[in-house]
Scaffold this motif. Structure first.
Motif, PDB file in Angstrom:
ATOM      1  N   UNK A  89       0.878  -1.234   0.084  1.00 11.20           N
ATOM      2  CA  UNK A  89       0.059  -0.052   0.002  1.00 11.20           C
ATOM      3  C   UNK A  89       0.894   1.138  -0.112  1.00 11.20           C
ATOM      4  N   UNK A  90       0.384   2.324  -0.839  1.00 15.09           N
ATOM      5  CA  UNK A  90       1.241   3.554  -0.679  1.00 15.09           C
ATOM      6  C   UNK A  90       0.847   4.170   0.382  1.00 15.09           C
ATOM      7  N   UNK A  91       1.847   4.972   1.302  1.00 13.59           N
ATOM      8  CA  UNK A  91       1.628   5.793   2.442  1.00 13.59           C
ATOM      9  C   UNK A  91       2.236   6.982   2.569  1.00 13.59           C
ATOM     10  N   UNK A  92       1.530   8.208   2.645  1.00  9.03           N
ATOM     11  CA  UNK A  92       2.386   9.459   2.905  1.00  9.03           C
ATOM     12  C   UNK A  92       2.933   9.464   4.046  1.00  9.03           C
ATOM     13  N   UNK A  93       4.154  10.108   4.000  1.00  8.70           N
ATOM     14  CA  UNK A  93       5.158  10.015   5.338  1.00  8.70           C
ATOM     15  C   UNK A  93       5.043  11.594   5.818  1.00  8.70           C
ATOM     16  N   UNK A  94       5.091  11.649   7.259  1.00  9.89           N
ATOM     17  CA  UNK A  94       5.026  12.850   7.803  1.00  9.89           C
ATOM     18  C   UNK A  94       5.778  12.487   9.056  1.00  9.89           C
ATOM     19  N   UNK A  95       7.120  13.378   9.445  1.00  7.30           N
ATOM     20  CA  UNK A  95       7.967  13.177  10.582  1.00  7.30           C
ATOM     21  C   UNK A  95       7.686  14.378  11.474  1.00  7.30           C
ATOM     22  N   UNK A  96       7.614  14.193  12.897  1.00 10.84           N
ATOM     23  CA  UNK A  96       7.736  15.266  13.878  1.00 10.84           C
ATOM     24  C   UNK A  96       8.815  14.921  14.886  1.00 10.84           C
ATOM     25  N   UNK A  97       9.702  15.812  14.608  1.00 10.21           N
ATOM     26  CA  UNK A  97      11.014  15.872  15.248  1.00 10.21           C
ATOM     27  C   UNK A  97      10.865  15.895  16.779  1.00 10.21           C
ATOM     28  N   UNK A  98       9.783  16.659  17.213  1.00 11.20           N
ATOM     29  CA  UNK A  98       9.637  17.044  18.426  1.00 11.20           C
ATOM     30  C   UNK A  98       9.170  15.924  19.230  1.00 11.20           C
ATOM     31  N   UNK A  99       8.126  15.105  18.683  1.00 11.58           N
ATOM     32  CA  UNK A  99       7.905  13.683  19.358  1.00 11.58           C
ATOM     33  C   UNK A  99       8.519  12.633  18.843  1.00 11.58           C
ATOM     34  N   UNK A 100       9.526  12.591  18.145  1.00  8.05           N
ATOM     35  CA  UNK A 100      10.483  11.410  17.655  1.00  8.05           C
ATOM     36  C   UNK A 100       9.584  10.596  17.041  1.00  8.05           C
ATOM     37  N   UNK A 101       8.742  10.894  16.210  1.00  9.69           N
ATOM     38  CA  UNK A 101       7.532   9.953  15.742  1.00  9.69           C
ATOM     39  C   UNK A 101       7.387  10.218  14.100  1.00  9.69           C
ATOM     40  N   UNK A 102       7.041   8.969  13.613  1.00 12.87           N
ATOM     41  CA  UNK A 102       7.042   9.185  11.953  1.00 12.87           C
ATOM     42  C   UNK A 102       5.339   8.493  11.949  1.00 12.87           C
TER      43      UNK A 102
END
Length: 291
Positions: free
Chosen positions: A109-122
């Motif tokens: 499946x295709x997924x859009x990626x978003x990273x959050x440096x503040x919470x160290x999460x993707x």
């Protein structure tokens, strides 16, 4: 010059030239050989070094140079031998990068990626193929429409000629969302379980360990490093690879080869000089005398 004396000198130079040429013709080139080398291998043979197994995966012998083609272009053709050694690192480290704002394929499946440096999460948000869903639904139009800033799916007109507008949020399925933090495990990454190693504003990096096959290129009469050991590699024929730590043997072979080259060049000089001298004396002997 008296012709009798000239004949004696000519004969002398011819004998000297013939003797030097015969030495050139009968001289044998120095041979490189190793007594009790650490490894004498054929294709497919293996050896173990510091607990790691190495296998000779290939031995090749190709003609290079010459007018008939090859890699070297023109000049005299010569035989070039080489080989390849393979070994497998059972716990090699691999990395996978999910760039922020990109689309990755995961579990088909295709997924859009978003990273959050503040919470160290993707965060992965499923990409819904709206065009494909609309094309597969015969009850709606293939394109959405926007009315007063709101996007709708247009239901095809019925028998009464009316069309219904369905808000896209109600028509399309809600995308799946997955969130991973640093240290979380992610299954099915190249058929392995990976760990989220780091998250930055630019990307999330995942790591996993798996076997990796490595290759070592081996050239003829050259140094090669296998593991932490340095060997001198030599191919005595087209199917054998010799690995030895006795570098002194090759140095001695080089010294003998250089000495033979110097001796051969000297003998060629004697041969050529003797021939030229004989021709010169014959010419002098037949010069007309003034007395």
């Amino acid at each position: 010059m008296q012709r009798r004396a000239a004949a004696i000198y000519v004969a002398f130079f011819l004998v000297v030239g013939a003797a030097s040429f015969s030495l050139i013709a009968t001289a044998s080139a120095p041979q490189l050989s190793f007594e009790n080398p650490e490894h004498e291998l054929g294709q497919g043979d293996s050896f173990t070094l510091n607990g790691q197994e190495y296998t000779v995966s290939g031995i090749s012998a190709e003609m290079e140079g010459g007018d008939g083609g090859g890699h070297g272009g023109g000049g005299q053709a010569h035989l070039v031998r080489s080989g390849t050694i393979e070994f497998t690192n059972e716990s090699a480290r691999y990395t996978v990068e999910w760039a922020n704002g990109s689309t990755v394929t995961y579990e088909g499946t295709d997924w859009a990626v978003t990273t959050d440096n503040a919470s160290s999460s993707v965060t992965l948000v499923e990409s819904i193929d709206r065009a494909a869903i609309l094309q597969n639904d015969t009850d709606v139009e293939n394109e959405t429409t926007t009315v007063d800033g709101t996007e709708y799916v247009v239901e095809r007109a019925g028998d009464n000629g009316s069309r219904n507008l369905i808000p896209v949020d109600e028509y399309f399925p809600e995308p799946d969302t997955r969130e991973y933090e640093v240290g979380d495990e992610v299954d099915n990454i190249e058929n392995n379980t990976a760990t989220v190693d780091s998250v930055t504003p630019e990307a999330a990096t995942l790591t996993y360990t798996a076997p990796r096959t490595n290759e070592i290129s081996v050239a003829d009469k050259a140094q090669v490093t296998v593991g932490s050991t340095q060997y001198f590699a030599y191919f005595p024929d087209n199917s054998t690879m010799v690995l030895s730590t006795n570098f002194e043997t090759y140095e001695q072979y080089q010294d003998e080869t250089a000495m033979q080259t110097r001796m051969t060049n000297g003998l060629w000089g004697i041969t050529i000089l003797s021939g030229v001298s004989a021709v010169f004396l014959i010419g002098l002997a037949y010069l007309p005398s003034r007395y």
